[in-house]
Scaffold this active site. Structure first.
Site: not given
Ligand SMILES: [Zn+2]
Length: 258
Positions: A71, A217
């Site tokens: 993400d 991430h």
């Molecule tokens: Zn996020």
């Protein structure tokens, strides 16, 4: 920040899933109104239809496969490092991109797509959707989807809301845009203060199992500086552990999930 992909929110018209255990949902889909501990008694207490909806939302897929998702990118400072490790290992993954980030690095979106990675939508801005009305939510997700499509050359089909918080408006917007919402089943908690490759690996493996969807991430844009480096350091360890367990790793599109 207290609720960084991890706080427990409940009530109202939102859905929240965290590996630490909380999902509260209402409005619009079958898992409405339930507080469920991940893989805990709450799940087994659900009826079969609701249990299937919950597992689908959590990205639970084929029992010999692990879905790898990232993400908050694309980030010129970090995403290429992740892409390089994945290329070296012959692994592809799903990247949930922010429109705001993609607009500044459209070439990176094209690179990810060209390398065989699956591209999903994380919204335009990284804001709680509960702070937006349905119209603004649709506008945000549509703007991101359109930009990502033009940069990637293919229409995204997956949506993951910022912070894992879904609203009724987001569900409607996703449906209108042909996007399937998906959260995750285990995460690295790279954003936690003092995170290291070892801490990220420990967090990931605490709930690692065949069928799980992993969240990491590939940017620090919503996290403390350096947090994605902890995730980057944990990635080869995760891939080694999956190989040791005989689990294949790939994007959600190969997860036998939807
Ligand atoms: Zn996020």
């Amino acid at each position: 920040m207290a609720l960084r992909d991890g706080g427990v929110r409940d009530g109202g018209n939102r859905i929240r899933l965290g590996p630490a255990g909380a999902l509260a949902a209402a409005g619009g889909i079958a898992v409405a109104g339930l507080a469920v501990a991940q893989a805990g008694p709450g799940v087994t207490g659900l009826g079969p239809v609701r249990r299937a909806a919950f597992r689908r939302l959590a990205g639970e897929g084929h029992p010999r496969h692990v879905a790898l998702t990232f993400d908050d990118g694309p980030d010129p400072a970090a995403t290429p490092r992740f892409a390089r490790v994945l290329a070296e290992r012959g692994v592809t993954a799903t990247f949930f991109l922010l429109g705001e980030m993609a607009s500044r690095a459209p070439g990176l979106v094209a690179d990810l797509a060209a390398a065989g990675h699956e591209i999903g939508v994380h919204g335009w801005e990284h804001r709680y959707l509960t702070l937006r009305g349905p119209r603004a939510t649709l506008d945000d997700i549509r703007r991101a989807t359109d930009l990502i499509e033009s940069a990637a050359g293919t229409r995204p089909r997956l949506f993951r809301p910022p912070y894992g918080v879904l609203t009724g408006g987001a569900l409607l917007a996703a449906r209108r845009l042909g996007l399937t919402p998906v959260l995750w089943g285990t995460w690295g908690r790279e954003w936690a203060p003092g995170a290291t490759p070892a801490s990220v690996y420990g967090s990931l493996t605490a709930r690692l199992h065949g069928g799980v969807t992993v969240l990491l991430h590939d940017s620090d844009c919503t996290s403390p500086p350096g947090s994605s480096r902890a995730g980057l350091g944990a990635l080869p360890l995760l891939l080694d552990e999956c190989a040791r367990r005989g689990l294949s790793v790939g994007p959600l599109g190969q997860h036998g999930w939807s």
